[in-house]
Design a protein around this motif. Structure first.
Motif, mmCIF file in Angstrom:
data_model
loop_
_atom_site.group_PDB
_atom_site.id
_atom_site.type_symbol
_atom_site.label_atom_id
_atom_site.label_comp_id
_atom_site.label_asym_id
_atom_site.label_seq_id
_atom_site.Cartn_x
_atom_site.Cartn_y
_atom_site.Cartn_z
ATOM 1 N N GLN A 173 -32.535 -85.791 57.787
ATOM 2 C CA GLN A 173 -32.367 -84.662 56.861
ATOM 3 C C GLN A 173 -33.708 -83.973 56.593
ATOM 4 O O GLN A 173 -33.774 -82.749 56.462
ATOM 5 N N ASP A 174 -34.803 -84.737 56.553
ATOM 6 C CA ASP A 174 -36.098 -84.137 56.224
ATOM 7 C C ASP A 174 -36.584 -83.195 57.316
ATOM 8 O O ASP A 174 -37.120 -82.123 57.017
ATOM 9 N N SER A 175 -36.397 -83.571 58.587
ATOM 10 C CA SER A 175 -36.923 -82.664 59.630
ATOM 11 C C SER A 175 -36.101 -81.387 59.703
ATOM 12 O O SER A 175 -36.660 -80.297 59.837
ATOM 13 N N ASP B 125 -43.524 -99.762 61.849
ATOM 14 C CA ASP B 125 -44.780 -99.128 62.256
ATOM 15 C C ASP B 125 -44.843 -97.646 61.871
ATOM 16 O O ASP B 125 -45.586 -96.875 62.457
ATOM 17 N N ASP B 126 -44.037 -97.252 60.892
ATOM 18 C CA ASP B 126 -44.051 -95.857 60.418
ATOM 19 C C ASP B 126 -45.052 -95.778 59.259
ATOM 20 O O ASP B 126 -44.929 -96.513 58.279
ATOM 21 N N THR B 127 -46.023 -94.895 59.386
ATOM 22 C CA THR B 127 -47.109 -94.840 58.397
ATOM 23 C C THR B 127 -46.583 -94.593 56.977
ATOM 24 O O THR B 127 -46.955 -95.289 56.030
ATOM 25 N N ILE C 13 -47.018 -82.970 55.849
ATOM 26 C CA ILE C 13 -46.217 -83.356 54.671
ATOM 27 C C ILE C 13 -46.275 -84.874 54.593
ATOM 28 O O ILE C 13 -46.204 -85.534 55.638
ATOM 29 N N ASP C 14 -46.384 -85.419 53.401
ATOM 30 C CA ASP C 14 -46.348 -86.864 53.082
ATOM 31 C C ASP C 14 -47.483 -87.276 52.151
ATOM 32 O O ASP C 14 -47.255 -88.007 51.210
ATOM 33 N N GLY C 15 -48.732 -86.854 52.552
ATOM 34 C CA GLY C 15 -49.878 -87.364 51.799
ATOM 35 C C GLY C 15 -50.046 -88.851 52.049
ATOM 36 O O GLY C 15 -50.280 -89.624 51.114
HETATM 37 C C1 BGC Z 1 -41.553 -88.776 56.428
HETATM 38 C C2 BGC Z 1 -42.048 -89.225 57.773
HETATM 39 C C3 BGC Z 1 -41.402 -90.525 58.148
HETATM 40 C C4 BGC Z 1 -39.890 -90.426 58.048
HETATM 41 C C5 BGC Z 1 -39.237 -91.757 58.328
HETATM 42 C C6 BGC Z 1 -40.047 -88.718 56.429
HETATM 43 O O1 BGC Z 1 -39.603 -88.375 55.153
HETATM 44 O O2 BGC Z 1 -42.077 -87.517 56.130
HETATM 45 O O3 BGC Z 1 -43.425 -89.370 57.804
HETATM 46 O O4 BGC Z 1 -41.764 -90.857 59.460
HETATM 47 O O5 BGC Z 1 -39.521 -89.968 56.775
HETATM 48 O O6 BGC Z 1 -37.876 -91.738 58.070
#
Ligand code: BGC
Length: 335
Positions: A191-193, A45-47, A272-274
Motif C-alpha cells: 500500500q505504501d509504494s 534484513d529490511d532497514t 521516506i522513513d527517516g
Molecule cells: C517502508 C520501507 C520498508 C517497507 C517494508 C515501508 O513502509 O517505507 O522502507 O521496506 O515498508 O514493508
C-alpha cells in the motif's frame, strides 16, 4: 428432609462455583504478571523494519523494568515466505502467546492467519503491511499500526516544492525550464509504494513544478536494486537526471551509491522513513530530505496495543484509533 438436602446441595454448589471462579481470577491475575507476545517480521534484513524491531525490544524492556510484568517477546523472521510466516503464527499460538504482532509477507493473504488467531481467540496487531479491509473487518480483535502513505507522499512532495521555490536552479540544473526526474518504487503490492508514488508526483504537479519523468521502476525497497537501476538509467538517458524521488530511504541511498560512484553530486534525492542511515545522509548533505516517521512512537503504539489486548483490556483511548482499529504514526519532514 428432602428439602433440607436440596438446600444443602444448592449451598455446596454455589460455594464450589464461587471458589472455582475465584481460582480462575487468581490464575488470570497470575498470568498477567507475565505476557507472551509473538512477533513475525516479513524479513529480517529490511532497514526500516529493523529500526522498528529495535525500538520494540527497547520498549518491552523499559515496560518490564517499570511494571515488573515479565514480557516474553518472541521475534521471528519469515524471510519473505508466507508459508513460513503462517507456520510461525501457528507455533506462537501453540506456545500460548497472549497476542500476536504480524508484519505480513503478503498483505493480501492475511486470511489464513486471521482464521488461526480467531479460532484460538488471540488478538492480532498487524503493522507496516496493511491487510485488505475485507480481512481487517473479519474480527473485532484485529488492529493495524502504520504510517499514512498519502501523508508521507504529501510531505515528500513538499520538500521538493519548497526547495524549488527557494532556489529553482537547485533542481533545474541545466536551466532548460524543466525538472527531469526518475522515480524508485517499492514492492508493487505494498500500500505504501502505490499511494506514495501517486501522491508525491501529484504534489509536485499541484505545486506548479515543471516536472518531466525520465524513467521509473520497481526496486522493491532495496538499496542494491535501486543502485543497479540508477546505473542503467544514467547510461540510457544521457540528459541530466535532476531529481530522484524514492518511495523509501534505502532505495534513495542506493541511488546515491551510484551517483557517488560516478562522481555526480548535484542531484537532489528525496526519501521516506527517516531510518538511521537515511537521517545520516540528510545530515551529510547527500540526500536533500526525507519524511521521518517517529519510530519510537510507532513501536510504542504496537507494544501498548499488544499489552492492552494481552491483558484482556480495551486499547487505551489516547491512541485515538481510526475506526477503532487503525493507528497512524506521526511523520515529519527532515531536511
Ligand atoms: C517502508 C520501507 C520498508 C517497507 C517494508 C515501508 O513502509 O517505507 O522502507 O521496506 O515498508 O514493508
Amino acid at each position: 428432609m428432602n428439602r433440607l438436602r436440596a438446600v444443602w446441595l444448592a449451598v455446596v454448589l454455589a460455594l464450589t462455583l464461587m471458589l472455582s471462579s475465584g481460582c480462575e481470577q487468581a490464575k488470570q491475575q497470575e498470568e498477567k504478571q507475565s505476557l507472551r507476545i509473538g512477533v513475525s517480521l516479513y524479513r529480517g534484513d529490511d532497514t526500516f523494519i529493523n529500526n522498528i524491531r529495535a525500538e520494540l525490544e527497547k520498549t518491552a524492556k523499559a515496560y518490564e523494568q517499570e511494571t515488573g510484568v515479565k514480557i516474553k517477546l518472541d521475534v521471528q523472521e519469515a524471510r519473505g515466505n508466507q508459508n513460513t510466516q503462517n507456520n510461525q503464527v501457528e507455533r506462537f499460538i501453540s506456545l500460548g502467546c497472549d497476542v500476536l504482532c504480524v508484519n505480513m509477507v503478503d498483505r493480501t493473504g492475511a486470511s489464513a492467519i486471521i482464521e488461526k488467531a480467531m479460532t484460538a481467540g488471540v488478538p492480532v496487531i498487524f503493522f507496516n503491511r496493511q491487510p485488505v479491509d475485507e480481512d481487517m473487518d473479519r474480527w473485532d480483535q484485529l488492529y493495524y499500526v502504520g504510517v499514512d502513505p498519502k501523508e508521507s507522499a504529501l510531505l515528500q512532495g513538499k520538500i521538493v516544492v519548497d526547495l524549488y521555490r527557494e532556489n529553482p536552479e537547485a533542481l533545474d540544473l541545466n536551466g532548460d525550464g524543466r525538472i527531469s526526474y526518475v522515480l524508485l518504487e517499492g514492492e508493487p503490492n505494498h500500500q505504501d509504494s502505490m499511494i506514495r508514488t501517486e501522491w508525491s508526483v501529484q504534489t509536485l504537479k499541484d505545486g506548479g513544478l515543471p516536472i518531466e519523468k525520465i524513467a521509473g521502476g520497481i526496486a522493491n525497497w532495496e538499496r542494491s536494486q535501486a543502485s543497479a537501476m540508477m546505473e542503467q538509467w544514467l547510461e540510457k538517458y544521457p540528459g541530466p537526471v535532476e531529481l530522484v524521488i524514492s518511495n523509501n530511504d534505502d532505495m534513495a541511498l542506493g541511488a546515491i551509491d551510484t551517483l557517488d560512484r560516478k562522481g555526480i553530486t548535484s542531484v537532489c534525492v528525496v526519501g521516506i522513513d527517516g531510518t538511521a542511515p537515511g537521517l545520516e545522509a540528510v545530515k551529510a548533505g547527500k540526500m536533500c530530505g526525507t519524511v521521518s516517521s517517529d519510530k519510537e512512537q510507532y513501536a510504542r503504539a504496537i507494544f501498548s496495543m499488544a499489552v492492552d489486548k494481552a491483558m484482556g483490556q480495551d486499547i487505551r483511548p489516547e491512541l485515538e484509533l481510526e475506526n477503532g482499529k487503525y493507528y497512524r504514526c506521526p511523520q515529519a519532514i527532515i531536511r
